[in-house]
Write a protein that holds these residues in place. Sequence first.
Motif, mmCIF file in Angstrom:
data_model
loop_
_atom_site.group_PDB
_atom_site.id
_atom_site.type_symbol
_atom_site.label_atom_id
_atom_site.label_comp_id
_atom_site.label_asym_id
_atom_site.label_seq_id
_atom_site.Cartn_x
_atom_site.Cartn_y
_atom_site.Cartn_z
ATOM 1 N N PRO A 119 -28.685 0.941 -45.444
ATOM 2 C CA PRO A 119 -29.703 1.390 -44.931
ATOM 3 C C PRO A 119 -29.483 2.290 -43.747
ATOM 4 O O PRO A 119 -28.414 2.519 -43.165
ATOM 5 C CB PRO A 119 -30.636 0.172 -44.332
ATOM 6 C CG PRO A 119 -29.287 -0.645 -43.922
ATOM 7 C CD PRO A 119 -28.259 -0.334 -45.066
ATOM 8 N N ARG A 120 -30.383 3.261 -43.296
ATOM 9 C CA ARG A 120 -30.298 4.333 -42.185
ATOM 10 C C ARG A 120 -29.951 3.744 -41.143
ATOM 11 O O ARG A 120 -29.092 4.316 -39.953
ATOM 12 C CB ARG A 120 -31.568 5.199 -42.241
ATOM 13 C CG ARG A 120 -32.025 5.796 -43.094
ATOM 14 C CD ARG A 120 -30.994 7.201 -43.585
ATOM 15 N NE ARG A 120 -31.195 7.938 -44.584
ATOM 16 C CZ ARG A 120 -30.740 7.855 -45.879
ATOM 17 N NH1 ARG A 120 -29.743 7.072 -45.843
ATOM 18 N NH2 ARG A 120 -30.838 8.777 -46.610
ATOM 19 N N SER A 121 -30.100 2.494 -40.756
ATOM 20 C CA SER A 121 -30.089 1.859 -39.224
ATOM 21 C C SER A 121 -28.029 1.521 -39.137
ATOM 22 O O SER A 121 -27.964 1.224 -38.060
ATOM 23 C CB SER A 121 -30.655 0.576 -39.192
ATOM 24 O OG SER A 121 -30.333 -0.474 -40.284
ATOM 25 N N SER A 122 -27.658 1.757 -40.278
ATOM 26 C CA SER A 122 -26.092 1.425 -40.504
ATOM 27 C C SER A 122 -25.607 2.557 -39.846
ATOM 28 O O SER A 122 -24.354 2.504 -39.380
ATOM 29 C CB SER A 122 -25.821 1.021 -41.470
ATOM 30 O OG SER A 122 -25.780 2.199 -42.548
ATOM 31 N N CYS A 123 -26.225 3.741 -39.922
ATOM 32 C CA CYS A 123 -25.609 5.161 -39.088
ATOM 33 C C CYS A 123 -25.997 5.591 -37.906
ATOM 34 O O CYS A 123 -27.120 5.360 -37.592
ATOM 35 C CB CYS A 123 -25.682 6.210 -40.442
ATOM 36 S SG CYS A 123 -24.638 5.749 -41.937
ATOM 37 N N LYS A 124 -25.347 6.349 -37.440
ATOM 38 C CA LYS A 124 -25.640 7.145 -36.213
ATOM 39 C C LYS A 124 -26.505 8.504 -36.676
ATOM 40 O O LYS A 124 -26.739 8.837 -37.818
ATOM 41 C CB LYS A 124 -24.504 7.962 -35.496
ATOM 42 C CG LYS A 124 -23.346 6.950 -35.113
ATOM 43 C CD LYS A 124 -22.110 7.735 -34.157
ATOM 44 C CE LYS A 124 -21.574 8.742 -34.861
ATOM 45 N NZ LYS A 124 -20.500 9.133 -33.988
ATOM 46 N N THR A 125 -27.395 8.928 -35.563
ATOM 47 C CA THR A 125 -28.272 9.857 -35.861
ATOM 48 C C THR A 125 -28.018 10.965 -35.025
ATOM 49 O O THR A 125 -27.453 10.817 -33.809
ATOM 50 C CB THR A 125 -29.704 9.573 -35.575
ATOM 51 O OG1 THR A 125 -29.714 8.967 -34.503
ATOM 52 C CG2 THR A 125 -30.152 8.335 -36.680
ATOM 53 N N PRO A 126 -28.100 12.206 -35.579
ATOM 54 C CA PRO A 126 -28.761 12.618 -36.882
ATOM 55 C C PRO A 126 -27.718 12.384 -38.005
ATOM 56 O O PRO A 126 -26.620 12.848 -37.623
ATOM 57 C CB PRO A 126 -29.117 14.126 -36.843
ATOM 58 C CG PRO A 126 -28.144 14.498 -35.675
ATOM 59 C CD PRO A 126 -27.885 13.557 -34.632
ATOM 60 N N ILE A 127 -28.306 11.982 -38.924
ATOM 61 C CA ILE A 127 -27.209 11.993 -40.269
ATOM 62 C C ILE A 127 -26.919 13.337 -40.811
ATOM 63 O O ILE A 127 -27.711 14.097 -40.949
ATOM 64 C CB ILE A 127 -27.936 11.069 -41.362
ATOM 65 C CG1 ILE A 127 -28.091 9.640 -40.726
ATOM 66 C CG2 ILE A 127 -26.883 11.120 -42.659
ATOM 67 C CD1 ILE A 127 -28.853 8.761 -41.707
ATOM 68 N N PRO A 128 -25.708 13.315 -40.961
ATOM 69 C CA PRO A 128 -25.259 15.002 -41.500
ATOM 70 C C PRO A 128 -26.008 15.285 -42.686
ATOM 71 O O PRO A 128 -26.302 14.226 -43.583
ATOM 72 C CB PRO A 128 -23.622 14.844 -41.541
ATOM 73 C CG PRO A 128 -23.290 13.735 -40.852
ATOM 74 C CD PRO A 128 -24.221 12.748 -40.677
ATOM 75 N N THR A 129 -26.059 16.509 -43.111
ATOM 76 C CA THR A 129 -26.659 17.194 -44.311
ATOM 77 C C THR A 129 -25.728 17.615 -45.332
ATOM 78 O O THR A 129 -25.991 18.492 -46.220
ATOM 79 C CB THR A 129 -28.064 17.895 -43.748
ATOM 80 O OG1 THR A 129 -27.519 18.993 -43.310
ATOM 81 C CG2 THR A 129 -28.938 17.248 -43.114
#
Length: 252
Positions: free
Chosen positions: A39-49
């Motif tokens: 899930p997105r919550s597992s990563c730092k933001t902003p998530i790289p593109t």
Amino acid sequence: MVMKQLFAAVVVSLVVSAQGSEFPMYKLSLIWPSSACIPRSSCKTPIPTIFTIHGLWPSCKDGTGVPPYNPCANNCNANPTSPGQILDALQPITAELREKWPTLIAGEIDEDFWKTEWSHHGMCSDYSQDPLGYFSETLKLASTYDPLQVLGVEPSNTSYPIDTLLENVKTKVGSYPQISCSLPFRGVKQLYLKEIRFCFKRGNPVSTLQNCPDDMDNVCRSVEPLQRTVMFPPANAIISGFNATGELLAFT
């Protein structure tokens, strides 16, 4: 008896050390954050593109990684630079590393990720006393073999056969990569493209591509061949999951 045990330990240590110093290839592993960050919550933001770097790994003939440096168990190089000493050497490229080789994991810092990759892989590489060379060469390879340019498909909300991606890369660069998959949703056998790995003949600099010994990892192979398709979600896609029949609920 004690002498026999000591002799056996020395023999094992010498064998491991030889394996660590005589590896034939490197593996460049690049991460697709939109798949890795489910899930997105597992990563730092902003998530790289972009595809970010996982590492450049000395590897054995069968594709398995060389064990990390250990002065007793795997003395693969004499006097390698210690992880605590690499950050000063990396100052000229720190900004580029933060962009292309960040840690994705929430709560972690880039510098610790770089030190981990160095301790696990760089210290047994041909750059064991040249961390700037190791990290700079990896950045160069990641730019040259950008998966977004060689996979032959665009990220989308539809799945792609793994074999199609492998053949596209082979056509583009001349060698088969390795695809690494994830299964982020419990009970749903839908694979996601997590990483793509390019294999290179050992050299300094690292430059000559070769076929990877295994073109997909065990997670990819855990699904029946006819079902081996991967989702390659668009950058920053929000994926809410699947219903009971395996249909995608939301992908925006």
